[in-house]
Design an enzyme around this catalytic site. Structure first.
Site, short mmCIF file in Angstrom:
data_model
loop_
_atom_site.label_atom_id
_atom_site.label_comp_id
_atom_site.label_asym_id
_atom_site.label_seq_id
_atom_site.Cartn_x
_atom_site.Cartn_y
_atom_site.Cartn_z
N THR A 274 -3.10 -0.61 1.38
CA THR A 274 -4.25 -1.51 1.18
C THR A 274 -5.06 -1.08 -0.03
OG1 THR A 274 -5.72 -0.28 2.68
CG2 THR A 274 -4.34 -2.00 3.65
N ASP A 275 -5.05 0.20 -0.38
CA ASP A 275 -5.72 0.64 -1.61
C ASP A 275 -5.09 -0.02 -2.83
OD1 ASP A 275 -7.94 2.25 -1.22
OD2 ASP A 275 -6.78 4.08 -0.96
#
Length: 391
Positions: A274-275
């Site tokens: 998700t980063d």
């Protein structure tokens, strides 16, 4: 861990692998820590976390409900939309003296954002990678770093005097050291932002206000600014929100459960999914906001979050079988000595990154230095001929 009754030796032994978990993609914690957590009820774990100032969230199923998505993952709003009173008046007055649109693209520009200044105050992966993508698009990116520089510059493995991990996300950027907790540091930041086209940060909620660098604070200083916040949870959880980090978002959103195989416990990936995807969404938001600013002449706020990336991952169908490798046409050149195809064809997936860095099949996608290899921009821009040249 001490509040939960863990043995000090187990805590000490667990710290190094935990600290290096993303660099090594492993995190082998002592079994004693697992037994300590398993012996405690969830309520006691939450209470200990609250006392220690860390965040705890339940690991949820792959189909766990999420808050309704926003109309756009970029959440674009006018910069002065919430400004009131003197701030709004000052912003309007200042905007009248600012040129509309964006500066023209130079004749020799090699990227669509060339000539634009991006100021970022970011850490970890999401924010720095978003700024890196904007730099690959041609922007001049300047980092605001604390006195002495970002501590991540010294995190192994090193590429010369600087961390290779830091350079992977920040090479090519300039840096200005400023203590944003001090009045002098904030004045230095304001002077720089007053000349910028974009201000990007991934601070936790409330920090921008405490620094006096929130969107309403900057509207009078730079009314045409694109103010971009790369956050964690957005409106998905009520305040006070837990830390907006990749691992927690994967666990709570159900992404970790989607990654688990049949019969396996949900485990977030140590690849910061998700980063990385959140960084791309943030860079998209900045570009979209710049388009809006060019068309209206007004500043724009852009807010993205890791939970937006989790939604996209949740919405992506999982493959039902391994992908079929592409067929090699008859008469194709042989593979390289390492087994990878030549650079003129798609390269096979590799698991040894060191071998990948040395493989000539990847010459077109890697920049190599004596200390490390880095990925190149995934696109090439060629300046369009000017009208008079075309004639």
């Amino acid at each position: 861990w001490e509040l939960l009754g863990a043995e000090p030796m187990a805590v000490a032994a667990g710290w190094p692998p935990f600290q290096q978990r993303f660099a090594t993609a492993t995190c082998a914690l002592p079994a004693g820590l697992g037994r300590t957590a398993a012996a405690a009820c969830y309520r006691d774990v939450v209470a200990a976390a609250a006392d220690a100032g860390v965040s705890v969230l339940p690991v949820r199923d792959a189909d766990a409900p999420l808050a309704p998505p926003p109309a756009s993952p970029w959440r674009l709003r006018a910069l002065t939309e919430t400004a009131t009173g003197a701030a709004a008046g000052a912003a309007t007055k200042a905007a009248a003296g600012e040129p509309a649109g964006l500066p023209p693209l130079a004749r020799d520009a090699r990227g669509p954002l060339a000539g634009l200044l991006v100021v970022e105050s970011t850490n970890r992966v999401q924010g720095p990678l978003a700024g890196h993508v904007l730099g690959l698009l041609g922007a001049d990116v300047v980092r605001l770093e604390p006195p002495g520089g970002d501590p991540l510059r010294g995190v192994p493995p090193m590429a010369g005097p600087t961390s290779a991990r830091f350079l992977a996300l920040n090479r090519g950027k300039r840096a200005l050291e400023a203590d944003l907790k001090s009045a002098a540091g904030r004045r230095a930041a304001l002077r720089l932002i007053a000349c910028a086209h974009v201000f990007l940060h991934n601070w936790p909620p409330g920090r921008a206000c405490s620094y006096g660098l929130d969107h309403d604070d900057l509207a009078p200083v730079r009314p045409s600014l694109v103010y971009a916040q790369a956050g964690g949870w957005a409106e998905a959880l009520p305040p006070p929100q837990p830390m907006g980090t990749d691992y927690l978002v994967q666990a709570y959103s159900g992404v970790a459960a989607r990654l688990a195989g049949p019969g396996e416990q949900p485990t977030p990936s140590l690849m910061t999914l998700t980063d990385v995807l959140g960084a791309l969404i943030s860079a998209e938001a900045v570009v979209a906001a710049l388009v809006a600013r060019a068309r209206t002449g007004a500043g724009v706020r852009a807010g993205t979050a890791l939970i937006d990336a989790a939604r996209l991952l949740r919405a992506t169908p999982l493959p039902t079988s391994p992908p079929t490798p592409p067929a090699i046409p008859p008469g194709s050149p042989p593979a390289t000595s390492s087994g990878a195809p030549p650079a003129s064809r798609a390269a096979a997936a590799v698991t040894d990154l060191a071998a990948m860095a040395d493989d000539p099949a990847f010459d077109q996608v890697l920049d190599r230095t004596p200390q490390a290899a880095y990925s190149r921009a995934p696109w090439t821009f060629v300046p369009a001929p000017h009208h008079e040249e075309a004639l």
